[in-house]
Design a protein around this motif. Structure first.
Motif, PDB file in Angstrom:
ATOM      1  N   GLY A   1       0.476  -1.082  -0.039  1.00  0.00           N
ATOM      2  CA  GLY A   1       0.153   0.056  -0.033  1.00  0.00           C
ATOM      3  C   GLY A   1       0.935   0.608   0.136  1.00  0.00           C
ATOM      4  O   GLY A   1       0.181   2.312  -0.748  1.00  0.00           O
ATOM      5  N   ALA A   2       2.095   1.290   0.527  1.00  0.00           N
ATOM      6  CA  ALA A   2       2.699   2.500   0.407  1.00  0.00           C
ATOM      7  C   ALA A   2       4.138   2.414  -0.402  1.00  0.00           C
ATOM      8  O   ALA A   2       4.871   2.976  -1.058  1.00  0.00           O
ATOM      9  CB  ALA A   2       3.867   2.691   1.762  1.00  0.00           C
ATOM     10  N   GLY A   3       3.497   1.730  -2.098  1.00  0.00           N
ATOM     11  CA  GLY A   3       4.223   1.920  -2.715  1.00  0.00           C
ATOM     12  C   GLY A   3       5.437   0.576  -3.443  1.00  0.00           C
ATOM     13  O   GLY A   3       6.356   0.872  -4.011  1.00  0.00           O
ATOM     14  N   PHE A   4       5.483  -0.137  -2.834  1.00  0.00           N
ATOM     15  CA  PHE A   4       6.539  -1.469  -2.686  1.00  0.00           C
ATOM     16  C   PHE A   4       5.714  -2.641  -3.505  1.00  0.00           C
ATOM     17  O   PHE A   4       4.643  -3.157  -3.602  1.00  0.00           O
ATOM     18  CB  PHE A   4       7.505  -1.922  -1.506  1.00  0.00           C
ATOM     19  CG  PHE A   4       8.211  -1.076  -0.153  1.00  0.00           C
ATOM     20  CD1 PHE A   4       9.144  -1.028  -0.441  1.00  0.00           C
ATOM     21  CD2 PHE A   4       7.508   0.193   0.210  1.00  0.00           C
ATOM     22  CE1 PHE A   4       9.731   0.218   0.682  1.00  0.00           C
ATOM     23  CE2 PHE A   4       8.127   0.592   1.032  1.00  0.00           C
ATOM     24  CZ  PHE A   4       9.086   0.734   1.239  1.00  0.00           C
ATOM     25  N   ARG A   5       7.330  -3.400  -4.308  1.00  0.00           N
ATOM     26  CA  ARG A   5       6.618  -4.458  -4.712  1.00  0.00           C
ATOM     27  C   ARG A   5       7.600  -5.219  -3.764  1.00  0.00           C
ATOM     28  O   ARG A   5       8.645  -5.680  -3.756  1.00  0.00           O
ATOM     29  CB  ARG A   5       7.725  -3.843  -6.118  1.00  0.00           C
ATOM     30  CG  ARG A   5       6.890  -5.568  -6.817  1.00  0.00           C
ATOM     31  CD  ARG A   5       7.684  -5.171  -8.596  1.00  0.00           C
ATOM     32  NE  ARG A   5       9.059  -6.000  -8.188  1.00  0.00           N
ATOM     33  CZ  ARG A   5      10.074  -5.282  -8.641  1.00  0.00           C
ATOM     34  NH1 ARG A   5      10.039  -4.124  -9.223  1.00  0.00           N
ATOM     35  NH2 ARG A   5      11.114  -5.880  -8.580  1.00  0.00           N
ATOM     36  N   ILE A   6       6.376  -6.305  -3.451  1.00  0.00           N
ATOM     37  CA  ILE A   6       7.521  -7.500  -2.896  1.00  0.00           C
ATOM     38  C   ILE A   6       7.288  -8.690  -3.977  1.00  0.00           C
ATOM     39  O   ILE A   6       6.647 -10.126  -4.347  1.00  0.00           O
ATOM     40  CB  ILE A   6       6.299  -8.455  -1.395  1.00  0.00           C
ATOM     41  CG1 ILE A   6       5.677  -7.368  -1.169  1.00  0.00           C
ATOM     42  CG2 ILE A   6       6.813  -9.246  -1.694  1.00  0.00           C
ATOM     43  CD1 ILE A   6       6.826  -6.428  -0.505  1.00  0.00           C
ATOM     44  N   ASP A   7       9.160  -9.666  -4.098  1.00  0.00           N
ATOM     45  CA  ASP A   7       9.433 -10.203  -5.268  1.00  0.00           C
ATOM     46  C   ASP A   7      10.161 -11.604  -4.361  1.00  0.00           C
ATOM     47  O   ASP A   7      10.365 -11.247  -3.030  1.00  0.00           O
ATOM     48  CB  ASP A   7      10.867  -9.827  -5.486  1.00  0.00           C
ATOM     49  CG  ASP A   7      10.330  -8.765  -7.022  1.00  0.00           C
ATOM     50  OD1 ASP A   7       9.139  -8.497  -7.088  1.00  0.00           O
ATOM     51  OD2 ASP A   7      11.570  -7.748  -6.930  1.00  0.00           O
ATOM     52  N   HIS A   8       9.393 -12.961  -4.661  1.00  0.00           N
ATOM     53  CA  HIS A   8       9.829 -13.979  -4.191  1.00  0.00           C
ATOM     54  C   HIS A   8       8.731 -13.852  -2.640  1.00  0.00           C
ATOM     55  O   HIS A   8       7.685 -13.716  -3.076  1.00  0.00           O
ATOM     56  CB  HIS A   8      11.005 -14.624  -4.586  1.00  0.00           C
ATOM     57  CG  HIS A   8      11.575 -14.451  -5.606  1.00  0.00           C
ATOM     58  ND1 HIS A   8      11.292 -15.475  -6.351  1.00  0.00           N
ATOM     59  CD2 HIS A   8      12.725 -13.681  -5.677  1.00  0.00           C
ATOM     60  CE1 HIS A   8      11.900 -14.790  -7.383  1.00  0.00           C
ATOM     61  NE2 HIS A   8      13.300 -13.960  -7.159  1.00  0.00           N
ATOM     62  N   SER A   9       9.738 -14.119  -1.905  1.00  0.00           N
ATOM     63  CA  SER A   9       9.870 -13.748  -0.068  1.00  0.00           C
ATOM     64  C   SER A   9       7.934 -14.735   0.240  1.00  0.00           C
ATOM     65  O   SER A   9       7.353 -15.249   0.775  1.00  0.00           O
ATOM     66  CB  SER A   9       8.439 -12.624  -0.182  1.00  0.00           C
ATOM     67  OG  SER A   9       9.551 -12.030   0.024  1.00  0.00           O
ATOM     68  N   GLU A  10       8.147 -16.262  -0.734  1.00  0.00           N
ATOM     69  CA  GLU A  10       7.492 -17.299  -0.455  1.00  0.00           C
ATOM     70  C   GLU A  10       7.282 -18.220   0.544  1.00  0.00           C
ATOM     71  O   GLU A  10       6.929 -18.834   0.827  1.00  0.00           O
ATOM     72  CB  GLU A  10       6.698 -18.511  -1.852  1.00  0.00           C
ATOM     73  CG  GLU A  10       8.759 -18.643  -2.352  1.00  0.00           C
ATOM     74  CD  GLU A  10       9.253 -18.565  -3.348  1.00  0.00           C
ATOM     75  OE1 GLU A  10       9.636 -18.618  -4.420  1.00  0.00           O
ATOM     76  OE2 GLU A  10       8.953 -17.010  -3.474  1.00  0.00           O
TER      77      GLU A  10
END
Length: 362
Positions: free
Chosen positions: A289-298
């Motif tokens: 919501g603050a503009g970040f993209r989350i990669d992988h992190s599964e």
């Protein structure tokens, strides 16, 4: 020696602490919830321990390690001579190259984004460390040791069985020892199921030339107990044991009893997993919501986050919100635009971080 990376965060931590509502530290994956009572009770019961423990560890503890790998991850074919308890996985990782006699003239391969201790172990032994995810990029040179890390720290990426099989085959063709750091194997999310390199689907039931490293720090909130073990090829385990006996590297007796209790109990792991799942979901939503993209992190206990800027710029901006995160640069040049966000923080800490991120995004 490389500089200790966390020292570079000191000034940002000091600024974050000056936030009116205090610091929320999402930079280090340190457990904050209580050590399970079943483990505490076992430790109390073993407190009378006047004699020296054996470096090889108690037979019942090694059997618990074998049973846990079989019960939880389908690993078969391990005997008691294929398991060695150690004093935390970091000590083992840093010392392993030297303990196995590697040194100048040896090449060690580690992931492009990786736990810095893989490189530290190479440096301590005087070996060359190559950071790459492509073994073909190594070329024809002789490789002595290959580190795998699935689930990954810092990215949370999980390697599929086909990829793991290819690495096993490559190492066997080249005569390299394969060591898989599997400390986050029980920390997976959204239906993802990581696989151990010791699983028969990966190694065809042949553990020769393969080791797996496991830690109870994360899955059982035992970071303060320094309980871990290595399992796999009995010949390599025997080499490590011979060196460690001479150095007096012995896991204390009471911790061995506590470690067995933790491995034998699955209920506390499920409870802790559920706590982390809630914290992860809330922080992920807030960062996105603050503009970040989350990669992988599964998997793992981290979110690998970016908003397309230099990692130190992100660290700086979040420090103004009283939030401390780890710059991706700590884990390799490929992390220059990411930060690692740990969700090993109290529910109150999650509340405060979420509130600040929402306020910052308008």
């Amino acid at each position: 020696m490389p500089d200790f990376p966390w020292d570079k965060l000191t000034s940002y931590a000091e600024r974050a602490r000056r936030h009116p509502d205090g610091l929320v530290d999402l930079s280090v994956g340190t457990p904050v919830d209580p050590t399970p009572e079943v483990v505490q009770a076992a430790l109390r019961g073993a407190a009378d321990s006047p004699g020296y423990p054996l470096t090889i560890g108690r037979a019942d503890l090694r059997q618990a390690c074998v049973d846990w790998l079989s019960r939880r991850f389908g690993v078969t074919g391990l005997g008691l001579d294929a398991v060695l308890p150690v004093i935390g996985s970091k000590e083992l990782i840093a010392s392993m190259p030297g303990h196995l006699g590697l040194g100048p003239g040896d090449t060690i391969v580690a992931p492009a984004l990786a736990y810095p201790t893989y490189e530290v172990g190479a440096v301590l032994a005087g070996a060359r460390c190559v950071a790459t995810d492509s073994l073909t990029a190594v070329g024809p040179e002789r490789v002595s040791l290959v580190w795998l890390n699935s689930p990954s720290n810092p990215t949370g990426r999980v390697l599929p069985v086909d990829h793991l099989r290819k690495v096993v085959a490559w190492c066997r063709e080249r005569g390299a020892l394969l060591v898989s750091d599997e400390c986050y194997l029980e920390c997976a999310w959204d239906g993802v199921e990581p696989v151990s390199v010791l699983h028969p689907d990966v190694c065809d039931g042949d553990h020769s030339g393969i080791l797996a490293v496991h830690s109870l720090s994360k899955r059982s909130n035992l970071a303060g107990y320094r309980t871990a073990f290595v399992a796999g090829d009995p010949a390599v385990v025997g080499e490590l044991l011979a060196v460690r006996k001479n150095l007096g590297l012995q896991l204390p007796g009471p911790q061995q009893v506590a470690m067995r209790a933790a491995l034998d109990d699955d209920d506390h792991v499920a409870e802790q997993h559920a706590r982390y799942a809630v914290r992860r979901a809330r922080l992920r939503e807030a960062f996105e919501g603050a503009g970040f993209r989350i990669d992988h992190s599964e998997a793992s206990l981290y979110l690998w986050a970016t908003r397309g800027e230099g990692c130190w710029q992100t660290v700086d901006a979040l420090a103004d919100l009283g939030i401390l995160v780890a710059p991706g640069e700590f884990y390799g040049r490929a992390g220059a635009e990411h930060v690692r966000v740990a969700f090993t923080v109290t529910d109150d800490g999650v509340d405060r971080a979420v509130g600040r991120l929402r306020a910052s995004s308008g």
